[in-house]
Design an enzyme around this catalytic site. Structure first.
Site, PDB file in Angstrom:
ATOM      1  N   GLU A  45     -33.517  20.897 -34.731  1.00 24.37           N
ATOM      2  CA  GLU A  45     -34.187  21.016 -36.032  1.00 24.37           C
ATOM      3  C   GLU A  45     -33.247  20.644 -37.178  1.00 24.37           C
ATOM      4  O   GLU A  45     -33.696  20.323 -38.275  1.00 24.37           O
ATOM      5  CB  GLU A  45     -34.664  22.456 -36.246  1.00 24.37           C
ATOM      6  CG  GLU A  45     -35.786  22.896 -35.337  1.00 24.37           C
ATOM      7  CD  GLU A  45     -36.100  24.370 -35.564  1.00 24.37           C
ATOM      8  OE1 GLU A  45     -35.674  24.924 -36.607  1.00 24.37           O
ATOM      9  OE2 GLU A  45     -36.743  24.975 -34.690  1.00 24.37           O
ATOM     10  N   ASP A  62     -19.273  30.427 -24.658  1.00 25.79           N
ATOM     11  CA  ASP A  62     -18.367  31.148 -23.774  1.00 25.79           C
ATOM     12  C   ASP A  62     -19.108  31.648 -22.540  1.00 25.79           C
ATOM     13  O   ASP A  62     -20.233  32.156 -22.637  1.00 25.79           O
ATOM     14  CB  ASP A  62     -17.768  32.335 -24.541  1.00 25.79           C
ATOM     15  CG  ASP A  62     -16.740  33.104 -23.744  1.00 25.79           C
ATOM     16  OD1 ASP A  62     -15.721  32.508 -23.372  1.00 25.79           O
ATOM     17  OD2 ASP A  62     -16.975  34.291 -23.489  1.00 25.79           O
TER      18      ASP A  62
END
Length: 519
Positions: free
Chosen positions: A252, A203
């Site tokens: 990751e 956002d």
């Protein structure tokens, strides 16, 4: 689920307050979302973008977060979230969470600690506090105005300092110059990635960094969120440093997870900077949200997006409606004309290379509700402008699932915003399985796109069939779009119609319509 699924996905925005209410309290919830996932699977979407579901006082419909690691009790709890996510994954649907890093709620523990600690404290350094000039105590530190109307600065109760809020006064802006803010959000990312989310929509992704010295804006300080005006608090170069620290974190994790930017910029070139290989994966292209329904405006926006995103190797990201803008059925004129144009524009988007976002209810042909009474409105924009701007409640009215009932199947306890009576005919029940309905058109278009998208190679413009119409070859189909108010001849573009938003008539494409021809 394929790797790099996000390069050509159809992603459906769920606004949880208004999607489905399972517990009968009048507000949507996570169990309601879970119960409707089979509907989304039949629609054919690849992923859900779920608007904020975190703990929140709901002063701005969840975009005022008080705890980023907890679920808003009105929506459920973490167990409900886990069940919803598991059900989505079982149906082959990914889930993108909505992260709000520009500001917190004033009820967040950090902000409450900041007010308690006082000026000059480490707690206040997490936000933007500035001393009140005692010689001019009513003059804020600069002329910035809130996106929701009124000043972007509010005094603390003791009158000693101001604090910055680009949105509502209950949404204080975080200070991203503070290392603690960086550490906290990296931890929040890991919390939800560990839980299994497939990515984040960010956002106000262009708003976290403010220009050095917090200089005045031009004019009276008023800047629209939904616009492209340059401002000292939007699209500052420093935001890119933040995303370069986030990208290694998401990489990751397995499963090809993504970041999506809500970034309002003054050009496609500036937007593309968010999409460099070490930053974010997608950024909404709002140019078509702002564009009138005209061939030249759409073609210009399409060309700019394709050219600039190619330069950074990122997919184009297309959208026509969301929870912040007027629904495109209404923007395009409303009634039968608006609906025809909305379907045509959607089919056009599904023809373009890249990603398409669908806002809940557009697959039913829902219109903007313009006549909500003041007493039911909740958008802070309405109140901060004393009603001069009606705000965004009209695109957030809960969905109609059935023809009858107090909330047309949304839930057993009514709905937090009233639904128009004529939405009975736009309900899922009324449209499901009905030939020619908007729902069946969306299902056909989205599922056809899934079968064809492996053949999409790009976009080659063809000769225009008329002044207010265009045609292109995307490698999979020939697409012709008629933006005009008159039929255009399309006999030369193909002989076998795969899908038309409005049936062809004697070799002509009706006004406000799109057709796909088999190559």
């Amino acid at each position: 689920m394929s790797e790099q699924w996000w390069r050509d996905a159809v992603i459906y925005q769920v606004y949880p307050r208004s999607f489905a209410d399972a517990d009968g309290d009048g507000m949507g919830d996570l169990e309601g979302v879970r119960s409707r996932i089979p509907y989304l699977a039949k629609l054919g979407v690849d992923a859900i973008w779920l608007s904020p579901f975190f703990a929140s006082p709901q002063n701005d419909a969840g975009y005022d977060v008080s705890d980023y690691r907890a679920i808003e009790p009105r929506f459920g709890d973490l167990d409900d979230f886990d069940r919803m996510l598991e059900t989505a994954h079982e149906h082959g649907i990914r889930l993108i969470a909505d992260l709000v890093p520009n500001h917190t709620s004033s009820e967040h523990e950090w902000f409450k600690a900041a007010l308690a600690a006082g000026p000059g404290s480490p707690e206040r350094a997490r936000y933007w506090f500035r001393d009140v000039d005692q010689a001019n105590p009513d003059v804020p530190p600069n002329n910035w105005q809130s996106i929701f109307g009124g000043p972007a600065w509010t005094k603390t109760d003791d009158g000693q300092q101001w604090y910055l809020h680009l949105f509502d006064s209950t949404q204080p802006d975080l200070n991203w110059e503070n290392p603690e803010v960086h550490e906290e959000f990296q931890s929040i990312l890991r919390f939800w990635l560990d839980r299994g989310v497939d990515g984040f929509r960010i956002d106000v992704a262009h708003g976290m960094v403010k220009a050095e010295g917090l200089p005045d804006t031009g004019g009276d300080g008023t800047i629209e969120m939904i616009g492209t005006t340059l401002a000292p608090f939007f699209d500052q170069d420093g935001v890119h440093d933040i995303y370069r620290t986030w990208r290694p974190i998401i990489e990751e994790y397995d499963g090809d997870r993504i970041f999506v930017a809500e970034a309002w910029t003054d050009s496609a070139e500036r937007r593309a900077l968010y999409l460099r290989p070490d930053e974010l994966h997608q950024a909404f292209n709002f140019d078509l949200v702002l564009a009138p329904f005209r061939a030249a405006d759409f073609r210009k926006a399409i060309d700019a997006e394709i050219a600039n995103n190619a330069g950074v190797g990122a997919p184009c990201t297309w959208v026509l409606s969301n929870h912040d803008v007027q629904r495109h059925v209404t923007r395009y004129g409303g009634g039968a004309q608006g609906l025809a144009r909305a379907k045509a524009a959607t089919q056009l988007l599904l023809s373009l290379p890249g990603v398409v976002y669908v806002y809940q209810g557009e697959e039913l042909g829902l219109n903007e509700v313009l006549d909500l009474p003041a007493e039911v409105r909740e958008d802070p924009t309405f109140f901060r402008t004393n009603g001069e701007q009606i705000g965004r409640d009209g695109c957030r009215v809960p969905l109609p699932w059935t023809r009858e009932g107090a909330s047309l199947g949304f839930g057993t306890g009514g709905s937090w915003l009233p639904q128009p009576a004529d939405w009975s005919g736009l309900s899922v029940e009324a449209e499901d399985g009905v030939e020619g309905s908007t729902l069946e058109f969306y299902r056909a278009a989205i599922n056809l796109r899934k079968t064809l998208r492996g053949s999409v190679t790009g976009l080659t413009w063809l000769a225009d069939p008329g002044d207010e119409a265009f045609a292109f070859d995307n490698g999979a189909v020939v697409c012709v779009v008629n933006f005009s108010d008159e039929p255009v001849p399309v006999a030369g573009y193909g002989t076998e119609v795969i899908l038309a938003s409005t049936p062809l008539e004697n070799g002509t494409l009706p006004a406000g319509s799109t057709v796909w021809f088999k190559k």
